[in-house]
Design a protein around this motif. Structure first.
Motif, PDB file in Angstrom:
ATOM      1  N   LEU A 180       0.678  -1.235  -0.084  1.00 27.30           N
ATOM      2  CA  LEU A 180      -0.170  -0.002  -0.014  1.00 27.30           C
ATOM      3  C   LEU A 180       0.951   1.142   0.061  1.00 27.30           C
ATOM      4  O   LEU A 180       0.449   2.423  -0.410  1.00 27.30           O
ATOM      5  CB  LEU A 180      -0.817  -0.006   1.169  1.00 27.30           C
ATOM      6  N   GLY A 181       1.944   1.264   0.686  1.00 30.83           N
ATOM      7  CA  GLY A 181       2.869   2.264   0.799  1.00 30.83           C
ATOM      8  C   GLY A 181       3.303   3.001  -0.865  1.00 30.83           C
ATOM      9  O   GLY A 181       2.784   4.120  -0.994  1.00 30.83           O
ATOM     10  N   PRO A 182       3.672   2.227  -1.694  1.00 28.87           N
ATOM     11  CA  PRO A 182       4.131   2.817  -2.973  1.00 28.87           C
ATOM     12  C   PRO A 182       2.824   3.138  -3.846  1.00 28.87           C
ATOM     13  O   PRO A 182       2.642   3.921  -4.616  1.00 28.87           O
ATOM     14  CB  PRO A 182       4.916   1.837  -3.696  1.00 28.87           C
ATOM     15  N   ASN A 183       1.609   2.297  -3.318  1.00 30.96           N
ATOM     16  CA  ASN A 183       0.538   2.477  -4.091  1.00 30.96           C
ATOM     17  C   ASN A 183      -0.019   3.942  -4.149  1.00 30.96           C
ATOM     18  O   ASN A 183      -0.481   4.369  -4.784  1.00 30.96           O
ATOM     19  CB  ASN A 183      -0.656   1.563  -3.676  1.00 30.96           C
ATOM     20  N   PHE A 184      -0.077   4.239  -2.805  1.00 25.30           N
ATOM     21  CA  PHE A 184      -0.615   5.906  -2.407  1.00 25.30           C
ATOM     22  C   PHE A 184       0.731   6.691  -2.445  1.00 25.30           C
ATOM     23  O   PHE A 184       0.318   7.756  -2.123  1.00 25.30           O
ATOM     24  CB  PHE A 184      -1.231   5.677  -1.003  1.00 25.30           C
ATOM     25  N   GLY A 185       1.750   6.228  -2.614  1.00 23.27           N
ATOM     26  CA  GLY A 185       2.877   7.179  -2.899  1.00 23.27           C
ATOM     27  C   GLY A 185       3.043   7.597  -4.393  1.00 23.27           C
ATOM     28  O   GLY A 185       2.479   8.478  -4.905  1.00 23.27           O
ATOM     29  N   MET A 186       4.248   7.107  -4.875  1.00 26.38           N
ATOM     30  CA  MET A 186       4.464   7.715  -6.254  1.00 26.38           C
ATOM     31  C   MET A 186       4.712   6.367  -7.209  1.00 26.38           C
ATOM     32  O   MET A 186       4.602   6.520  -8.475  1.00 26.38           O
ATOM     33  CB  MET A 186       5.572   8.752  -6.312  1.00 26.38           C
ATOM     34  N   LYS A 187       5.135   5.192  -6.720  1.00 30.38           N
ATOM     35  CA  LYS A 187       5.565   4.059  -7.804  1.00 30.38           C
ATOM     36  C   LYS A 187       4.108   3.432  -8.195  1.00 30.38           C
ATOM     37  O   LYS A 187       4.263   2.793  -9.214  1.00 30.38           O
ATOM     38  CB  LYS A 187       6.490   3.194  -6.865  1.00 30.38           C
ATOM     39  N   GLY A 188       3.176   3.382  -7.733  1.00 31.00           N
ATOM     40  CA  GLY A 188       1.943   2.851  -8.302  1.00 31.00           C
ATOM     41  C   GLY A 188       2.014   1.323  -7.550  1.00 31.00           C
ATOM     42  O   GLY A 188       2.703   0.726  -6.893  1.00 31.00           O
ATOM     43  N   GLY A 189       1.050   0.499  -8.395  1.00 29.47           N
ATOM     44  CA  GLY A 189       0.699  -0.679  -8.157  1.00 29.47           C
ATOM     45  C   GLY A 189       1.809  -1.915  -8.840  1.00 29.47           C
ATOM     46  O   GLY A 189       2.784  -1.349  -9.173  1.00 29.47           O
ATOM     47  N   ALA A 190       1.454  -3.077  -8.726  1.00 22.56           N
ATOM     48  CA  ALA A 190       2.408  -4.159  -9.165  1.00 22.56           C
ATOM     49  C   ALA A 190       1.638  -5.109  -9.826  1.00 22.56           C
ATOM     50  O   ALA A 190       2.011  -6.362  -9.844  1.00 22.56           O
ATOM     51  CB  ALA A 190       2.981  -4.603  -7.791  1.00 22.56           C
ATOM     52  N   ALA A 191       0.855  -4.750 -10.680  1.00 18.16           N
ATOM     53  CA  ALA A 191       0.061  -5.769 -11.703  1.00 18.16           C
ATOM     54  C   ALA A 191       0.248  -5.598 -13.093  1.00 18.16           C
ATOM     55  O   ALA A 191      -0.494  -6.356 -13.810  1.00 18.16           O
ATOM     56  CB  ALA A 191      -1.389  -5.507 -11.462  1.00 18.16           C
TER      57      ALA A 191
END
Length: 558
Positions: free
Chosen positions: A100-111
């Motif tokens: 959730l950290g990068p999802n709501f940060g700047m890297k985005g998801g992992a799909a």
């Protein structure tokens, strides 16, 4: 030119019931534990029944150092899995779960992205099947039991100044890096300084990703060193008597998650350690299960090959006895131009000279991966702004390095755009030329292992460490931990510890600021430069634009 967003494409997916996806791998329905209609966990009993089956071929997808221009490693992993199935091979992919950290940060998801995605995208990038929450809960249960033990008389004689087990949260939150707990008087315990790491840096995460089964999981949890006495004797999780309850919390999380690509091919998504501060690979149990069920398994290792691939080879493959048959290094023309000095706003203009100037970063990654005895092919992840001359410049450079670069259009075309790479990977994997070996032996000294990675992978002149760091490593060697591999915590943006030093720098040093013992996971963490084990949010986090629309659909995830 306008394109649909990843979330718009994912929402239009023609998903099949998860039982049909399991059937492609011959997993009986009764061994799938559904979470809704489109995701399921694979039962432990079924996984145990696979022992003795031959393994398929393991293909690693890695990349150059990430840039703001984007590389698309997960997108290529997913696309290659679809491409292998398209050319008639029985293939599966294995990737990590999103934090959730990068999802709501700047890297985005992992799909993944474009037409090479794993679905359901929204669930995967949010709570999914609850694995991250289970890991967070198990970790913090141990934290609570340590402080509780001290409060109720401290029978083990823990030195409160030497409690090394920090708490975790699956969110980027710099305010929690350094904290003081137990303030407020006698009823709240004994105040001490501590802090939080992000969940994906937790040793519990590493243990779950390296454990073979539930018994191994509990043994590894029990081995975690959480504190020391005044005479420096280690106190373990087993001493605190938390290992049993932690295993209970992790029982379901230990089972691999099965989902599907946009083209309805099987994907295991399990475990999520970061590659810059942890070991960056999906779980051993998911990878091994996939290898028993498919002829070709495509997996990825996080960030550039200097981090993810090195840890995949030196930690995961070493510990799990895996032998990869081929590796794919993902690059983009845009990233080559950024490594060549072009600003992000100018990437749309053709600049062959900048491409050529930036290629040494790619060349070093090719050489590094080859040094592990694994054959390499380069995937040029195509962007619509790439010109033919720029693509040819990359291909020519890669040919000079003794490898082949293949242009891949899977983002826009799905599996149809990556069949050339799929055929090349099959050719390499089936050739039997791979002769995998880690780059250092178990018996090498701990600091010498750090130096080996710094010099051979980062091309540094030296590794630097204070006397206290070297003394700590020597103490761990004397205590029997000298045969453990090393997990380097370093910036992902450069071969050096300076995130602004792009390309293929030489003449730099690697300062080791701190070392941590992960006795349960089975490695030593060397924290280098300014890397943080609890990231912060950027000035404008992605969370600012994530919302529900008028129809109750999620907007802003990417």
């Amino acid at each position: 030119m306008t394109f649909k967003t990843d979330i718009e494409i994912a929402r239009e997916a023609q998903k099949k019931p998860i039982q049909e996806i399991g059937a492609k791998l011959d997993i009986p329905n009764e061994h799938l534990l559904p979470y809704g209609h489109d995701k399921a966990k694979v039962g432990q009993d079924f996984i145990k029944s696979l022992e003795g089956r031959p393994d398929g071929k393991l293909i690693l997808v890695t990349a150059i150092n990430p840039t703001p221009a984007g590389e698309g490693k997960t997108t290529t992993t997913v696309g290659l899995g679809d491409g292998l199935n398209r050319i008639g091979k029985k293939a599966a992919i294995c990737i990590r779960e999103a934090s959730l950290g990068p999802n709501f940060g700047m890297k985005g998801g992992a799909a993944g992205g474009g037409l090479s995605q794993v679905v359901p995208m929204e669930e995967m990038n949010l709570h999914f099947t609850g694995d991250m929450h289970a890991i967070t809960s198990a970790h913090n249960l141990l934290s609570a039991m340590i402080d509780n033990h001290i409060y109720w008389g401290n029978e083990l004689g823990i030195d409160q100044r030497r409690v090394v087990w920090r708490r975790v949260l699956d969110m980027n939150d710099r305010a929690l890096r350094d904290t003081v707990v137990s303030l407020g008087g006698v009823a709240n315990g004994f105040p001490r300084q501590t802090g939080f790491d992000i969940t994906v840096a937790s040793e519990v995460m590493a243990i779950l990703c390296l454990a073979n089964d539930l018994e191994d999981l509990q043994n590894r949890l029990g081995d975690i060193v959480v504190a020391y006495t005044r005479d420096r004797a280690p106190i373990t999780c087993r001493d605190i008597k938390a290992d049993g309850a932690m295993t209970v919390l992790l029982k379901d999380a230990m089972q691999p998650n099965l989902v599907q690509t946009l083209e309805n091919n099987p994907a295991f998504v399990h475990g999520g350690p970061f590659a810059n501060i942890a070991h960056g690979c999906n779980s051993v149990i998911a990878t091994r299960t996939a290898l028993k069920l498919a002829d070709y398994v495509v997996t990825e290792a996080g960030f550039g090959a200097d981090l993810g691939a090195e840890k995949f080879f030196d930690i995961k493959c070493r510990k799990a006895g895996l032998k990869p048959s081929a590796a794919v290094v993902v690059a983009t023309v845009r990233a080559m131009k950024m490594n060549g000095g072009v600003a992000k706003v100018d990437l749309g203009a053709e600049n062959v000279e900048a491409v050529q100037k930036g290629c040494p970063n790619l060349g070093r990654h090719i050489a590094n991966v080859k040094s592990f005895g694994v054959p390499v092919v380069v995937a040029i992840n195509h962007f619509h702004s790439d010109t033919e001359a720029e693509v040819e410049a990359v291909k020519a450079y890669v040919a000079e390095q003794g490898a082949e670069a293949i242009l891949c259009r899977h983002w826009a075309e799905g599996s149809a755009g990556i069949t050339e790479l799929a055929n090349k990977v099959v050719e390499m994997a089936d050739s039997g030329v791979a002769n995998f070996s880690p780059i250092y032996p178990d018996e090498m000294g701990l600091f010498e292992k750090i130096e080996t990675i710094a010099k051979r992978i980062y091309h540094a002149d030296e590794a630097l460490a204070d006397k206290s760091v070297r003394a700590q490593l020597k103490a761990w060697e004397d205590a029997g931990y000298g045969n453990l591999p090393v997990c380097m915590a370093k910036t992902q943006y450069s071969f050096s510890t300076d995130p602004n030093l792009r390309g293929a720098p030489t003449g730099h040093s690697v300062p080791v600021r701190e070392v941590r013992l992960s006795a349960g996971a089975g490695f030593i963490v060397a924290i280098c430069g300014e890397i943080m084990t609890m990231p912060g949010l950027p000035r404008h986090p992605a969370a600012e634009t994530i919302r529900l629309d008028d129809d109750g659909l999620i907007e802003g995830l990417f």
